[in-house]
Design a protein around this motif. Structure first.
Motif, mmCIF file in Angstrom:
data_model
loop_
_atom_site.group_PDB
_atom_site.id
_atom_site.type_symbol
_atom_site.label_atom_id
_atom_site.label_comp_id
_atom_site.label_asym_id
_atom_site.label_seq_id
_atom_site.Cartn_x
_atom_site.Cartn_y
_atom_site.Cartn_z
ATOM 1 N N VAL A 95 1.082 -1.217 -0.309
ATOM 2 C CA VAL A 95 -0.123 -0.203 -0.010
ATOM 3 C C VAL A 95 1.125 1.144 0.241
ATOM 4 O O VAL A 95 2.065 1.377 0.819
ATOM 5 N N GLN A 96 0.213 2.516 -1.004
ATOM 6 C CA GLN A 96 1.251 3.632 -0.932
ATOM 7 C C GLN A 96 0.684 4.184 -0.134
ATOM 8 O O GLN A 96 -0.396 4.574 -1.268
ATOM 9 N N LEU A 97 1.118 5.632 0.116
ATOM 10 C CA LEU A 97 0.353 6.503 0.420
ATOM 11 C C LEU A 97 1.470 7.652 -0.485
ATOM 12 O O LEU A 97 2.599 8.223 -0.359
ATOM 13 N N HIS A 98 0.302 8.875 0.178
ATOM 14 C CA HIS A 98 1.141 10.590 -0.981
ATOM 15 C C HIS A 98 0.855 11.015 0.103
ATOM 16 O O HIS A 98 -0.249 11.356 0.965
ATOM 17 N N PRO A 99 1.591 12.236 0.876
ATOM 18 C CA PRO A 99 3.492 12.132 0.813
ATOM 19 C C PRO A 99 3.310 10.540 1.100
ATOM 20 O O PRO A 99 3.182 10.230 2.519
ATOM 21 N N GLU A 100 4.415 10.338 1.133
ATOM 22 C CA GLU A 100 4.835 8.881 1.784
ATOM 23 C C GLU A 100 5.645 9.068 2.594
ATOM 24 O O GLU A 100 5.272 8.267 3.663
ATOM 25 N N TRP A 101 5.357 10.032 3.685
ATOM 26 C CA TRP A 101 5.909 10.283 5.019
ATOM 27 C C TRP A 101 4.827 9.726 5.727
ATOM 28 O O TRP A 101 5.140 9.360 7.336
ATOM 29 N N LEU A 102 3.547 9.687 5.459
ATOM 30 C CA LEU A 102 2.577 9.462 6.160
ATOM 31 C C LEU A 102 2.387 8.020 5.867
ATOM 32 O O LEU A 102 1.622 7.337 7.437
ATOM 33 N N MET A 103 3.479 7.545 5.421
ATOM 34 C CA MET A 103 3.044 6.013 6.149
ATOM 35 C C MET A 103 3.764 5.414 7.421
ATOM 36 O O MET A 103 2.723 4.744 7.759
ATOM 37 N N VAL A 104 4.822 6.306 7.793
ATOM 38 C CA VAL A 104 4.974 6.825 9.602
ATOM 39 C C VAL A 104 4.001 6.553 10.251
ATOM 40 O O VAL A 104 4.057 5.675 11.196
ATOM 41 N N PRO A 105 3.388 7.782 10.728
ATOM 42 C CA PRO A 105 2.738 7.960 11.278
ATOM 43 C C PRO A 105 0.993 7.158 11.719
ATOM 44 O O PRO A 105 0.836 6.429 12.554
ATOM 45 N N VAL A 106 0.844 6.949 10.150
ATOM 46 C CA VAL A 106 -0.161 6.003 9.638
ATOM 47 C C VAL A 106 -0.248 4.052 10.165
ATOM 48 O O VAL A 106 -1.148 3.629 10.830
ATOM 49 N N SER A 107 1.647 3.628 9.932
ATOM 50 C CA SER A 107 1.036 2.449 10.320
ATOM 51 C C SER A 107 1.258 2.505 11.946
ATOM 52 O O SER A 107 1.082 1.255 12.210
ATOM 53 N N LEU A 108 1.814 3.410 12.099
ATOM 54 C CA LEU A 108 1.874 3.274 13.769
ATOM 55 C C LEU A 108 0.781 3.656 14.564
ATOM 56 O O LEU A 108 0.666 2.741 15.082
ATOM 57 N N LEU A 109 -0.266 4.249 13.482
ATOM 58 C CA LEU A 109 -1.411 4.489 14.802
ATOM 59 C C LEU A 109 -2.318 3.358 14.696
ATOM 60 O O LEU A 109 -2.860 2.778 15.386
ATOM 61 N N LEU A 110 -1.779 2.589 13.172
ATOM 62 C CA LEU A 110 -2.876 1.183 13.118
ATOM 63 C C LEU A 110 -1.863 0.025 13.897
ATOM 64 O O LEU A 110 -3.095 -0.714 14.832
ATOM 65 N N ALA A 111 -0.522 -0.049 14.120
ATOM 66 C CA ALA A 111 -0.291 -0.990 14.999
ATOM 67 C C ALA A 111 -0.778 -0.477 16.923
ATOM 68 O O ALA A 111 -1.181 -1.611 17.643
ATOM 69 N N LEU A 112 -0.890 0.490 17.437
ATOM 70 C CA LEU A 112 -1.017 1.076 19.052
ATOM 71 C C LEU A 112 -2.910 0.686 18.249
ATOM 72 O O LEU A 112 -3.719 -0.250 19.356
#
Length: 331
Positions: A95-112
């Motif tokens: 899965v890709q998000l734009h801008p790419e840095w969004l994947m960091v907070p999104v993946s972290l929030l998903l794990a939490l």
């Protein structure tokens, strides 16, 4: 016994694990070649990051007088969820998000969120349905690990998105960011436990749940929050695991529960609840990491690690009973 001697003895009892850590580091530095190096000490801190984060959540629940055996499986499920979504090979969907840095907070929030939901489920059954925390979280340990196998089919997700993997590569003042995240978690939750009503109430609940309830403190709400936090923190540990391994496997994190349990007990948290500090737990984590590093440098078989960890837990439990006896005599 005069007052000064009593205070000195109480200080030693409260900080015994730090003296143990210092003793171990001095002995290893004297007798193991190349042990006394800044790089080795940095490796000890780096290697303890995932275990340290997981130990925080486990310690919160034990201090409150309960148990959470599900943290290891929760971390694995969080890591696998992140891996499936954001890895580009294996079973990863890329899965890709734009801008790419969004994947960091999104993946972290998903794990939490994954960890917090399972923690809320455990807390609800323990507090509202009045079921044994040991049995409920043991069941969660099993079904969550099974869920990891079901959604992965026993396969792995590889090649985590570069924007997320960046956290596992970058270093700050000689340490990776993952280690700084663990240190920051210990600082934040140590302040929460020491300076906020929630932290003080957890200690009171672990010391005497009935008396705490009669004092007008909302025991059930605090316990559910503790379980939710334990799950969310385990989710963070899973996120760190995914970053360090650049993906997720079905058996990721196996054995972490027992090491976290060992670190918590060695760190001075009483299994009866109501006693323990997070700085002490961090010292316990560093102690285990220092021993593992020594075993690696000496070239001993990995099986020695299990033996030593088991003996350390046994010694910590005996030491806890000894400290309680000393404190009763001082009271």
């Amino acid at each position: 016994m005069n007052l000064r001697t009593r205070h000195a003895l109480e200080f030693v009892l409260d900080n015994l694990v730090w003296f143990m850590l210092l003793f171990v580091l001095v002995v290893f530095s004297l007798f193991i070649p190349n042990y006394f190096q800044l790089g080795i000490f940095a490796n000890i801190i780096e290697a303890s990051s995932v275990l340290g984060v997981m130990s925080i959540g486990l310690a919160l629940v034990i201090i409150a007088g309960h148990m959470d055996l599900s943290v290891e499986s929760v971390a694995a499920l969080s890591a696998m969820t992140v891996g499936i979504l954001f890895c580009s090979s294996g079973i990863g969907l890329g899965v890709q998000l734009h801008p790419e840095w969004l994947m960091v907070p999104v993946s972290l929030l998903l794990a939490l969120a994954v960890g917090g939901l399972i923690g809320a489920f455990n807390g609800y059954l323990v507090v509202k349905v009045k079921m044994s925390a040991f049995i409920i979280t043991l069941a969660s340990y099993i079904w969550v690990r099974g869920l990891v196998l079901v959604i992965s089919g026993g396969r792995s997700a590889q090649d985590l998105a570069p924007a997320i993997r960046w956290f596992g590569i970058q270093r700050l003042v000689g340490l990776p960011l993952t280690a700084w995240i663990a240190v920051a978690c210990f600082v934040v939750f140590s302040l929460i436990m020491a300076k906020t009503p929630f932290g003080r109430h957890l200690v009171m609940i672990g010391g005497n749940e009935t008396a705490t309830f009669r004092a007008g403190i909302r025991v059930n709400r605090n316990l559910i929050i503790a379980f939710v936090l334990a799950g969310a923190i385990a989710g963070l540990a899973g996120w760190l695991l995914a970053i360090r391994t650049s993906g997720a496997t079905a058996n990721l994190g196996v054995g972490l529960l027992f090491n976290a349990f060992a670190a918590v007990v060695i760190g001075g948290v009483s299994l009866k609840g109501g006693v323990g500090t997070l700085p002490g737990v961090y010292a316990g984590v560093l102690l285990l990491s220092a021993i593992n590093t020594a075993i690696n440098l000496m070239g001993l078989p990995a099986n020695f690690t299990q033996v030593i960890h088991g003996l350390l837990v046994l010694a910590a439990v005996l030491l806890d009973a000894f400290k309680q006896t000393i404190r009763q005599r001082l009271a």
